[in-house]
Design a protein around this motif. Structure first.
Motif, short mmCIF file in Angstrom:
data_model
loop_
_atom_site.label_atom_id
_atom_site.label_comp_id
_atom_site.label_asym_id
_atom_site.label_seq_id
_atom_site.Cartn_x
_atom_site.Cartn_y
_atom_site.Cartn_z
N CYS A 81 0.85 -1.19 0.00
CA CYS A 81 0.00 0.00 0.00
C CYS A 81 0.88 1.23 0.00
O CYS A 81 1.83 1.33 0.80
N PHE A 82 0.57 2.16 -0.86
CA PHE A 82 1.29 3.42 -0.89
C PHE A 82 0.55 4.39 0.03
O PHE A 82 -0.49 4.93 -0.31
N GLY A 83 1.10 4.57 1.22
CA GLY A 83 0.49 5.43 2.23
C GLY A 83 0.83 4.92 3.61
O GLY A 83 1.13 3.74 3.80
N PRO A 84 0.81 5.81 4.61
CA PRO A 84 1.20 5.44 5.97
C PRO A 84 0.12 4.65 6.70
O PRO A 84 -1.05 4.65 6.32
N ASP A 85 0.55 3.98 7.78
CA ASP A 85 -0.42 3.29 8.63
C ASP A 85 -1.26 4.32 9.39
O ASP A 85 -1.01 5.52 9.35
N ALA A 86 -2.30 3.83 10.09
CA ALA A 86 -3.25 4.73 10.73
C ALA A 86 -2.59 5.60 11.79
O ALA A 86 -2.95 6.78 11.96
N PHE A 87 -1.60 5.05 12.51
CA PHE A 87 -0.92 5.84 13.53
C PHE A 87 -0.19 7.01 12.89
O PHE A 87 -0.33 8.17 13.31
N ALA A 88 0.60 6.74 11.85
CA ALA A 88 1.35 7.80 11.19
C ALA A 88 0.43 8.77 10.46
O ALA A 88 0.74 9.96 10.33
N ALA A 89 -0.72 8.28 9.99
CA ALA A 89 -1.67 9.14 9.29
C ALA A 89 -2.29 10.18 10.22
O ALA A 89 -2.90 11.15 9.75
N ARG A 90 -2.10 10.01 11.53
CA ARG A 90 -2.59 11.03 12.47
C ARG A 90 -1.85 12.35 12.30
O ARG A 90 -2.29 13.38 12.80
N LEU A 91 -0.73 12.35 11.58
CA LEU A 91 -0.07 13.61 11.26
C LEU A 91 -1.02 14.55 10.52
O LEU A 91 -0.89 15.77 10.61
N GLU A 92 -1.97 13.97 9.79
CA GLU A 92 -3.02 14.77 9.17
C GLU A 92 -4.35 14.62 9.90
O GLU A 92 -5.12 15.57 9.98
N GLY A 93 -4.60 13.44 10.42
CA GLY A 93 -5.89 13.16 11.05
C GLY A 93 -6.11 13.89 12.35
O GLY A 93 -7.26 14.07 12.78
N SER A 94 -5.03 14.33 13.01
CA SER A 94 -5.15 15.06 14.27
C SER A 94 -4.17 16.22 14.27
O SER A 94 -2.96 16.02 14.31
N LYS A 95 -4.70 17.44 14.24
CA LYS A 95 -3.83 18.63 14.26
C LYS A 95 -3.03 18.67 15.56
O LYS A 95 -1.86 19.08 15.58
N ALA A 96 -3.64 18.23 16.67
CA ALA A 96 -2.94 18.23 17.96
C ALA A 96 -1.78 17.25 17.94
O ALA A 96 -0.68 17.56 18.42
N PHE A 97 -2.01 16.06 17.39
CA PHE A 97 -0.94 15.08 17.28
C PHE A 97 0.21 15.62 16.43
O PHE A 97 1.38 15.51 16.80
N ALA A 98 -0.14 16.23 15.30
CA ALA A 98 0.89 16.76 14.40
C ALA A 98 1.72 17.83 15.08
O ALA A 98 2.96 17.84 14.99
N LYS A 99 1.06 18.75 15.78
CA LYS A 99 1.81 19.83 16.44
C LYS A 99 2.70 19.26 17.55
O LYS A 99 3.84 19.73 17.74
N THR A 100 2.23 18.26 18.24
CA THR A 100 3.03 17.64 19.30
C THR A 100 4.26 16.96 18.71
O THR A 100 5.38 17.09 19.23
N VAL A 101 4.08 16.23 17.59
CA VAL A 101 5.21 15.57 16.94
C VAL A 101 6.20 16.61 16.43
O VAL A 101 7.42 16.44 16.53
N MET A 102 5.69 17.72 15.87
CA MET A 102 6.58 18.79 15.41
C MET A 102 7.44 19.31 16.56
O MET A 102 8.66 19.49 16.41
N ARG A 103 6.82 19.53 17.69
CA ARG A 103 7.55 20.03 18.84
C ARG A 103 8.60 19.02 19.30
O ARG A 103 9.75 19.38 19.57
N GLU A 104 8.23 17.74 19.35
CA GLU A 104 9.16 16.70 19.76
C GLU A 104 10.32 16.54 18.78
O GLU A 104 11.45 16.24 19.17
N ALA A 105 10.03 16.77 17.48
CA ALA A 105 11.04 16.56 16.45
C ALA A 105 11.89 17.80 16.20
O ALA A 105 12.85 17.74 15.44
#
Length: 429
Positions: free
Chosen positions: A89-113
């Motif tokens: 499958c061309f595309g991320p798993d559901a956990f990694a797709a939270r980078l788009e599926g959850s703005k809060a998750f994405a911002k948290t990962v940005m801060r951590e990274a």
């Protein structure tokens, strides 16, 4: 090999079109597809939200690659289901797709990274969100945490506008459960660009920069839309800055997602704002943008099938991605009333005439086949795309083609590419 492309927009028509010319592809299946995909693929009436139905289709057809066009099936776990069935499958798993599926998750990962992004707060309680807005002041950006079809973002220039956005999302539930939590962040000033990379979980290969136009009307005015046009490359992010920018916004995310046990595979899309302090990430998407996909695929010279398989199988090499040095520009032709309510079923004329122009391809988005003809079925109806040796030439060709097509009440922005042309002229290019 059979390839299943999930989705029904202009992006999916572009993907089906590109893959259909690949000698390694025996057949392309589009689920559910549209009037355009019907010309280069076989449409099957399975919704992109029906994970069970999509998997049953993939297994029954002996599909060798699943390509998820929109974000919703990725967030719902289509890549996980494919992995369980042994189908690439061309595309991320559901956990990694939270980078788009959850703005809060994405911002948290940005801060951590350590990715540069605007200061923010995350709120599930409307009272706490209101207090933050009043204490912080405007301008602010209020984002629904979940998926809202690209429309759950309000740029609030005053405190009252921010408070109204909070009420719409969290109290009135304008975006359903997507607005159960919100991200409130500082509004950044500058020019935007899109920066996409193919990823295999560890390695990445960059696509050229692009610029989308979200506002409905000329001069970046009017309501927010899914995108009214795009072009590539974007002079605000020139090629000699690609590697440096990737170290800011692509590699750190790949590293962090791998650390979290969910290596990112597919297309990682960074929405950037070029501020006086340098590039800052506004958001991440986990798939091709629409309409950025159309000009990017017009420029892509590499073997898309092999690139996608390499991403899925963890063997991507940067030299797989080759692009034409030409510029490409896409103009979206929309239905009257979009992005609000709009009529459907209007006959579209001039498609063959526009497609016959040199360097032009009309990608269909909100269309359907009816009585042997093509009719409108969505808000963004067509993505008229053209190649040119310069941005000005690509723009001229695209708008010449736009003049050939139409339907009752059709509208489009007439200034797609103008910011890039002005920037290039200022640099003497």
């Amino acid at each position: 090999m059979k390839v299943l492309v999930i989705g029904s927009g202009g992006r999916e028509h572009a993907l089906c079109w590109k893959l259909s010319y690949n000698p390694g592809v025996d057949a392309v299946i589009a689920a559910p597809g549209n009037g355009g995909t019907a010309q280069v693929a076989r449409n099957v009436a399975v919704k992109d939200s029906d994970i069970q139905g999509l998997m049953a289709l993939a297994k029954a057809e002996g599909v060798g690659l699943v390509v998820a066009g929109p974000e919703a099936p990725l967030v719902a776990g289509i890549a996980d289901a494919c992995a369980a069935a042994g189908i690439p499958c061309f595309g991320p798993d559901a956990f990694a797709a939270r980078l788009e599926g959850s703005k809060a998750f994405a911002k948290t990962v940005m801060r951590e990274a350590g990715v540069p992004t605007a200061p923010f707060g995350v709120f599930a309680d409307v009272g706490e969100a209101r207090a933050y807005v009043r204490a912080h002041g405007a301008p602010l950006v209020v984002k629904a945490d979940g998926l809202a079809a690209g429309k759950g973002v309000v740029v609030a220039r005053t405190v009252d506008e921010a408070l109204e956005a909070l009420d719409d999302m969290m109290v009135k539930k304008s975006f359903g459960e997507a607005g159960a939590a919100v991200v409130v962040e500082d509004a950044l000033q500058g020019e935007e660009a899109s920066f996409l990379a193919f990823c295999d979980g560890e390695q990445f290969a960059l696509l050229p920069s692009a610029q989308d136009h979200k506002a409905a009307w000329e001069g970046d005015t009017g309501p927010n839309t899914g995108g009214m046009g795009a072009y590539s490359p974007a002079p605000v992010l020139p090629q000699d800055k690609y590697a440096e920018t990737a170290e800011l916004c692509i590699r750190p995310i790949l590293r962090r997602m791998a650390e979290l046990g969910h290596p990112f595979k597919g297309v990682l899309y960074a929405g950037l704002m070029f501020t006086k302090d340098g590039p800052m990430v506004l958001e991440y998407n986990v798939r091709f943008g629409d309409p950025e996909c159309q000009p990017l695929l017009m420029r892509l010279d590499g073997d898309l099938l092999q690139i996608m398989l390499a991403c899925a199988e963890g063997r991507l090499a940067p030299d797989m991605v080759r692009v034409r040095q030409q510029t490409a520009l896409c103009v979206v032709v929309a239905a009257p009333g979009y992005p609000g309510s709009y009529p459907k079923g209007m006959a579209i004329h001039g498609l063959a005439e526009a497609d016959a122009l040199p360097g032009v391809k009309v990608f269909q988005a909100g269309t359907a086949v009816k009585d042997g003809g093509i009719v409108t079925s969505g808000g963004r109806v067509l993505g008229v795309t053209a190649l040119g040796d310069t941005l000005a030439e690509a723009k001229a060709r695209a708008y010449e083609a736009v003049g050939k097509v139409g339907f009752e009440g059709a509208f489009f922005r007439r200034d797609i590419g103008d910011k890039g042309i002005a920037r290039s002229r200022a640099k003497g290019v």
